[in-house]
Design an enzyme around this catalytic site. Structure first.
Site, PDB file in Angstrom:
ATOM      1  CE  LYS A 177      -4.428  -1.568   1.652  1.00  5.90           C
ATOM      2  NZ  LYS A 177      -5.480  -1.492   2.641  1.00  5.90           N
ATOM      3  CE  LYS A 208      -5.839  -7.799  -1.434  1.00  5.99           C
ATOM      4  NZ  LYS A 208      -5.642  -7.740  -0.035  1.00  5.99           N
ATOM      5  CE  LYS A 227     -13.104  -4.006   1.319  1.00  3.77           C
ATOM      6  NZ  LYS A 227     -13.618  -4.598   2.551  1.00  3.77           N
TER       7      LYS A 227
HETATM    8  P1  TYM Z   1     -10.689  -6.671   4.294  1.00  5.88           P
HETATM    9  O1  TYM Z   1     -11.769  -5.702   4.637  1.00  5.88           O
HETATM   10  O2  TYM Z   1      -9.745  -6.281   3.203  1.00  5.88           O
HETATM   11  O3  TYM Z   1     -11.303  -8.064   3.886  1.00  5.88           O
HETATM   12  C1  TYM Z   1     -12.237  -8.760   4.723  1.00  5.88           C
HETATM   13  C2  TYM Z   1     -11.989 -10.253   4.618  1.00  5.88           C
HETATM   14  O4  TYM Z   1     -12.066 -10.692   3.253  1.00  5.88           O
HETATM   15  C3  TYM Z   1     -10.873 -11.396   2.907  1.00  5.88           C
HETATM   16  N1  TYM Z   1     -10.558 -11.108   1.501  1.00  5.88           N
HETATM   17  C4  TYM Z   1     -10.314 -12.037   0.571  1.00  5.88           C
HETATM   18  N2  TYM Z   1     -10.310 -13.391   0.630  1.00  5.88           N
HETATM   19  C5  TYM Z   1     -10.046 -14.055  -0.513  1.00  5.88           C
HETATM   20  N3  TYM Z   1      -9.794 -13.436  -1.709  1.00  5.88           N
HETATM   21  C6  TYM Z   1      -9.791 -12.085  -1.811  1.00  5.88           C
HETATM   22  N4  TYM Z   1      -9.565 -11.493  -2.977  1.00  5.88           N
HETATM   23  C7  TYM Z   1     -10.059 -11.317  -0.633  1.00  5.88           C
HETATM   24  N5  TYM Z   1     -10.138  -9.996  -0.370  1.00  5.88           N
HETATM   25  C8  TYM Z   1     -10.439  -9.882   0.941  1.00  5.88           C
HETATM   26  C9  TYM Z   1      -9.806 -10.860   3.834  1.00  5.88           C
HETATM   27  O5  TYM Z   1      -8.743 -11.784   3.975  1.00  5.88           O
HETATM   28  C10 TYM Z   1     -10.575 -10.647   5.118  1.00  5.88           C
HETATM   29  O6  TYM Z   1     -10.658 -11.839   5.847  1.00  5.88           O
HETATM   30  N6  TYM Z   1      -7.465  -5.843   7.993  1.00  5.88           N
HETATM   31  C11 TYM Z   1      -8.660  -6.569   7.611  1.00  5.88           C
HETATM   32  C12 TYM Z   1      -9.835  -6.305   8.526  1.00  5.88           C
HETATM   33  C13 TYM Z   1      -9.564  -6.567   9.947  1.00  5.88           C
HETATM   34  C14 TYM Z   1      -9.481  -7.842  10.593  1.00  5.88           C
HETATM   35  C15 TYM Z   1      -9.237  -7.560  11.962  1.00  5.88           C
HETATM   36  C16 TYM Z   1      -9.592  -9.157  10.140  1.00  5.88           C
HETATM   37  C17 TYM Z   1      -9.385  -5.619  10.905  1.00  5.88           C
HETATM   38  N7  TYM Z   1      -9.184  -6.230  12.114  1.00  5.88           N
HETATM   39  C18 TYM Z   1      -9.095  -8.603  12.902  1.00  5.88           C
HETATM   40  C19 TYM Z   1      -9.452 -10.184  11.079  1.00  5.88           C
HETATM   41  C20 TYM Z   1      -9.199  -9.904  12.431  1.00  5.88           C
HETATM   42  C21 TYM Z   1      -9.047  -6.167   6.217  1.00  5.88           C
HETATM   43  O7  TYM Z   1      -8.728  -5.084   5.758  1.00  5.88           O
HETATM   44  O8  TYM Z   1      -9.861  -7.055   5.601  1.00  5.88           O
END
Ligand code: TYM
Length: 339
Positions: free
Chosen positions: A115, A201, A204
């Site tokens: 990022k 990947k 969003k």
């Molecule tokens: P975020 O908001 O990017 O994504 C939420 C969840 O979706 C999964 N994910 C994917 N899995 C497979 N293929 C993809 N292309 C893909 N894109 C997203 C992510 O792995 C995630 O599980 N930092 C985290 C949010 C967070 C969090 C936490 C997660 C904040 N605190 C504590 C677990 C525990 C995030 O930005 O996820």
């Protein structure tokens, strides 16, 4: 079992989120409820301010994402559903853990490197310390398991390192302050890729909406996106190894397998020797059929903001209660006097 996981309320819930994480949240919610455990799921709205954002959009997206999670099957009776902002202990614990997390650990995070790119100096401090907040999110509740996609695995390992070091430095061996959480990563859909580029990947933040299937897309949009998805001119192979070096083909077959609840080998068994002219319509139909009920529930739920607000307020009240003992233990372990 104590299950904890979060999602940033930035943009739409897409197929990567759903297959990589949310579907597991729903499944685990049912499993833990049956076993007397507890699941907590939250909107990581505090994480969302680590990148430039529009305040009004963040507020809207928080409600939209809440509606989307409910539409996917998160049940606020069985799970605790809330947004971080309403539970100040997340931010408090982040600060307390900042004394334990090491600069070198954060410097190695691939998400930070991706990022920030070449402009590290210009990034917010929040983007750099983001994984410490993520560690606080799960350690606050003594999470045993954290269902996430592959891209969050490294952040979870960091949470374990922070917990381990804090326990070593500030707690006795027989009374650790924090539980070390285990990531739960699905076998077939850990990393769903962009429909336009098999090496990126699904995300969003991709500027092209054609790169992802949103759970809010209607049937025509889904069919059009699948038909336009990048592929190659070859037919589908009979064995998984035949997908090596064909990232776009591997991605579409992986999506089919995950959505149908089967394996890549089984999908190839059905479609081997066929080209994308045959496979894409089948995949499109499977997606439309699977996502239609979620889409219909979402459209209904998103209209009632007052109800969504009430769900988040109720979840936050329960989360504040569940997190209080660990927060108190952390302050005490550090020698901070709270009165
Ligand atoms: P975020 O908001 O990017 O994504 C939420 C969840 O979706 C999964 N994910 C994917 N899995 C497979 N293929 C993809 N292309 C893909 N894109 C997203 C992510 O792995 C995630 O599980 N930092 C985290 C949010 C967070 C969090 C936490 C997660 C904040 N605190 C504590 C677990 C525990 C995030 O930005 O996820």
């Amino acid at each position: 079992m104590r299950i904890v996981s979060g999602i940033q309320p930035t943009g739409n819930l897409h197929l990567g989120n759903y297959l990589g994480a949310i579907r597991n949240w729903v499944k685990m919610q049912d499993d833990v409820a049956a076993g007397g455990g507890q699941s907590l799921y939250f909107l990581a709205d505090l994480h969302a301010i680590s990148m430039p954002h529009v305040p009004a959009e963040l507020a809207d997206n928080t409600f939209e994402m809440t509606a989307a999670l409910l539409a996917c099957g998160i049940d606020p009776q069985r799970s605790v559903l809330f947004n971080q902002t309403q539970v100040p202990a997340h931010a408090e614990l982040q600060w307390l853990l900042s004394g334990t997390a090491r600069m070198g650990w954060l410097n190695r995070m691939t998400q930070w490197k991706d990022k920030a790119g070449k402009n590290r100096e210009g990034q917010s401090v929040a983007l750099f310390t983001y994984p410490v907040l993520q560690a606080a999110d799960v350690l606050l509740y003594q999470a045993t398991h954290v269902p996430v996609g592959e891209d969050q695995k490294q952040h979870l390992e960091l949470a374990r390192d922070i917990a381990q070091k804090f326990n070593n430095d500030f707690a006795s061996e027989d009374a650790p302050v924090f539980t070390l959480p285990e990531p739960i990563i699905p076998p077939e859909a850990a990393r769903i890729m962009s429909l336009r580029d098999g090496s990126a990947k699904m995300s969003k933040s991709d500027p092209s909406d054609m790169s992802r299937i949103n759970l809010t897309d209607d049937a025509d949009t889904i069919m059009a996106k699948v038909k336009k998805a990048k592929t190659d001119p070859e037919v589908l192979p009979s064995e998984k190894a035949g997908l090596d070096g064909r990232p776009e083909a591997a991605n579409l077959v992986g999506i089919y397998a995950a959505m149908a609840g089967t394996s890549v080998a089984a999908v190839l068994g059905e479609f081997q020797g066929k080209g994308f002219g045959a496979f894409k319509p089948a995949l499109g139909e499977l997606l439309v059929e699977s996502l239609a009920p979620i889409n219909a529930r979402f459209i209904q739920l998103r209209q009632d903001r007052a109800a969504l607000k009430a769900v988040l307020a109720d979840g936050a009240a329960r989360a504040r209660e569940l997190g209080a003992p660990t927060l108190a233990a952390t302050y005490a372990a550090l020698g901070l006097v709270r009165g």
